[in-house]
Design an enzyme around this catalytic site. Structure first.
Site, mmCIF file in Angstrom:
data_model
loop_
_atom_site.group_PDB
_atom_site.id
_atom_site.type_symbol
_atom_site.label_atom_id
_atom_site.label_comp_id
_atom_site.label_asym_id
_atom_site.label_seq_id
_atom_site.Cartn_x
_atom_site.Cartn_y
_atom_site.Cartn_z
ATOM 1 N N SER A 1 9.632 44.632 -22.846
ATOM 2 C CA SER A 1 10.588 45.210 -23.793
ATOM 3 C C SER A 1 9.916 46.108 -24.819
ATOM 4 C CB SER A 1 11.337 44.085 -24.519
ATOM 5 O OG SER A 1 10.420 43.246 -25.215
ATOM 6 N N ASN B 1 11.011 32.978 -29.147
ATOM 7 C CA ASN B 1 12.474 32.897 -29.200
ATOM 8 C C ASN B 1 12.990 33.005 -30.633
ATOM 9 O OD1 ASN B 1 12.218 32.519 -26.494
ATOM 10 N ND2 ASN B 1 13.010 30.431 -26.440
ATOM 11 N N THR C 1 54.679 61.995 -37.563
ATOM 12 C CA THR C 1 54.765 60.843 -36.666
ATOM 13 C C THR C 1 55.011 61.408 -35.275
ATOM 14 O OG1 THR C 1 57.168 60.574 -36.937
ATOM 15 C CG2 THR C 1 55.745 59.363 -38.473
ATOM 16 N N HIS C 2 54.418 60.806 -34.267
ATOM 17 C CA HIS C 2 54.541 61.293 -32.887
ATOM 18 C C HIS C 2 54.066 62.746 -32.762
ATOM 19 C CE1 HIS C 2 57.074 57.745 -32.212
ATOM 20 N NE2 HIS C 2 57.741 58.105 -33.294
ATOM 21 N N ASN D 1 33.828 77.252 -32.421
ATOM 22 C CA ASN D 1 34.265 75.965 -31.880
ATOM 23 C C ASN D 1 33.893 74.789 -32.787
ATOM 24 O OD1 ASN D 1 35.159 77.293 -29.557
ATOM 25 N ND2 ASN D 1 33.131 77.153 -28.609
ATOM 26 N N GLU E 1 34.098 67.426 -32.115
ATOM 27 C CA GLU E 1 34.338 67.003 -30.728
ATOM 28 C C GLU E 1 33.271 66.020 -30.263
ATOM 29 O OE1 GLU E 1 36.567 71.129 -29.335
ATOM 30 O OE2 GLU E 1 34.557 70.686 -28.603
ATOM 31 N N TYR F 1 18.047 29.869 -25.236
ATOM 32 C CA TYR F 1 17.646 31.245 -24.995
ATOM 33 C C TYR F 1 17.580 31.530 -23.501
ATOM 34 C CZ TYR F 1 15.087 35.604 -24.945
ATOM 35 O OH TYR F 1 14.732 36.902 -24.711
ATOM 36 N N LYS G 1 19.181 44.706 -27.232
ATOM 37 C CA LYS G 1 18.480 45.637 -28.110
ATOM 38 C C LYS G 1 18.779 47.107 -27.864
ATOM 39 C CE LYS G 1 14.844 42.290 -28.742
ATOM 40 N NZ LYS G 1 15.561 41.307 -27.881
#
Length: 466
Positions: free
Chosen positions: A22, A109, A154-155, A284, A289, A316, A324
């Site tokens: 890791s 651990n 609304t909508h 843009n 976005e 564990y 992670k």
């Protein structure tokens, strides 16, 4: 160097080592690992498990290793399995047998559980600071635009007139709740797992309360099995991050629409826009976005850890190593998105005229026209139908309600009088809504005052937070 090689008679297959290791990602919390080790050694000496000289030698070298890692004079070698083994091996290389006593009374651990908690706690502090800065920017827009009229929707249909301050105030509430969630997580997770050992504690007479105190925790965890297998705080954080990203994404969706040629409510600053490789006229809203798009990335991290944890027995299991990478990525993603979004809205230009024009030509004052009739003795259901007729009439004529003549009003309903024009003016429509939480000037003044008080009384989370 491996921390567990004594029982084995041959080297791990390289593919197995690579799959198991890791270090490529957990090196991210070398500071937390070393801070935890310093606290652990301090406690061991206080409990007379190490001598003062041994403690001082170990701590001196750990501090040097930390500084060298920070300034780049010490490089983390990829041959090690994880950051814990790298730090310990480097310490032993520099101090000999004294360094071999570092791991007394702890397991990887509880060590990794501690490191992850310290990392998450630090990131909660950083996230809370960014959210506070965003709230302050939203507050400035609110203060500056209590008289900037715009349509509420609304909508995605124009509904009633509001102000930009009122609209931004909705997002203030969302991000305020996000801060509250982070604070809740901080208080719920702020208990120290170190001393839990592999799963069943240790026979050494450790002072876990001291370790917790040295590391700024509220106290030690109370069950050693839960201590090493708990990842609730990570799941909670990723849930909170997903909420933050959902709120940012909703806001970005509106920014993107408002920035379009059809709306022209705002114009994004050039520094937060991009162009087209083929269409020279384009500007843009790519930052908005991208923030909207990265929402799914953070959702994915939450689903990943939930799926990982759902079938794990106590205590564990190596599966938990999967907590992670997605968490690191999600935290970095959200921090970057908040910072960019705050910069984007603090620099954008607001077109007040376009917003007001849109509100006037969207029949957003139709409800107020109906209320006018009710106040002049017309039953609400009849008033609703009459205003529906007026809207159809205006659509046919290509005009707004306020552009109708009094004769036109009275031809549809004699109850209309000359005061109808004041009753349906945008300013009137907004300022009549003065119940707390509404867009009216008095209501907004009160809310802004309360929001300022909130920011004053809820400072940024810090390590010395009560």
């Amino acid at each position: 160097m491996k921390l567990w090689g004594g029982r084995f008679t041959k080297e791990t297959d390289q593919l197995v080592h690579n799959f198991n290791a890791s270090l490529s990602f957990d090196q991210k919390f070398f500071r937390q690992d070393i801070d935890g080790s310093i606290a652990h050694v301090t406690m061991l000496a206080a409990c007379h498990i190490l001598t003062e000289d041994e403690k001082n030698i170990i701590i001196d070298q750990l501090k040097k290793i930390k500084k060298e890692l920070e300034d780049g004079t010490l490089e983390i070698s990829p041959e090690y399995e994880d950051i814990h083994s790298f730090v310990e091996a480097t310490l032993i290389e520099r101090t000999g047998d004294v360094g071999k006593k570092l791991h007394t009374g702890r397991s990887r651990n509880d060590q990794v559980a501690l490191d992850m908690k310290l990392y998450i706690r630090d990131e909660i502090f950083a996230l809370d600071e960014l959210l506070t800065e965003l709230l302050e920017t939203i507050m400035k827009v609110m203060e500056d635009h209590t008289h900037t009229y715009m349509p509420g929707f609304t909508h995605l249909q124009k509904a009633q007139p509001v102000t930009l301050a009122h609209h931004f105030g909705a997002y203030f509430e969302m991000f305020k709740r996000d801060r509250s969630r982070l604070k809740d997580i901080y208080h719920r997770m702020n208990y120290c797992p170190l001393g839990a050992g592999a799963l069943a504690g240790t026979t050494y007479p450790l002072d876990r309360e001291l370790t917790a105190h040295l590391l700024g925790f509220d106290g030690p965890t109370l069950n050693s099995m839960d201590s090493v297998s708990d990842r609730d705080y990570i799941i909670e954080l990723l849930g909170a991050l997903s909420m933050i990203m959902m709120h940012l994404s909703r806001f970005c969706e509106e920014i993107i629409m408002w920035n379009s040629n059809e709306y022209q409510f705002i114009e994004l600053d050039d520094a937060y826009s991009t162009g087209s490789s083929i269409m020279p006229q384009k500007k843009n809203p790519d930052i908005a976005e991208l923030v909207r798009g990265k929402c799914g990335r953070v959702y994915g991290a939450l689903i990943s850890i939930l799926t990982t944890m759902k079938g794990l027995p106590l205590a564990y299991n190596k599966d938990m190593q999967e907590d992670k990478e997605f968490t690191f990525d999600a935290v970095d993603t959200v921090k970057g998105c908040i910072k960019l979004f705050e910069g984007m809205i603090s620099t954008m230009k607001i077109n007040k005229e376009a917003m007001e024009r849109s509100a006037k030509h969207g029949f957003t004052n139709a409800t107020d026209a109906a209320d006018y009739l009710v106040n002049h003795g017309v039953p609400f259901r009849d008033a609703h139908g009459i205003i529906g007729q007026i809207v159809l009439y205006c659509i046919d004529k290509g005009i707004s309600i306020e552009e109708m003549t009094l004769d036109e009003f009275q031809a549809i309903c004699p109850a209309f009088q000359s005061d109808i024009y004041d009753a349906i003016a945008l300013k009137t429509c907004v300022n009549m809504r003065n119940t707390i939480g509404g867009p009216g000037e008095k209501a907004m003044a009160r809310v802004i005052e309360l929001n300022k008080k909130y920011l004053t009384e809820n400072p940024i989370l810090a390590k010395d937070q009560d």
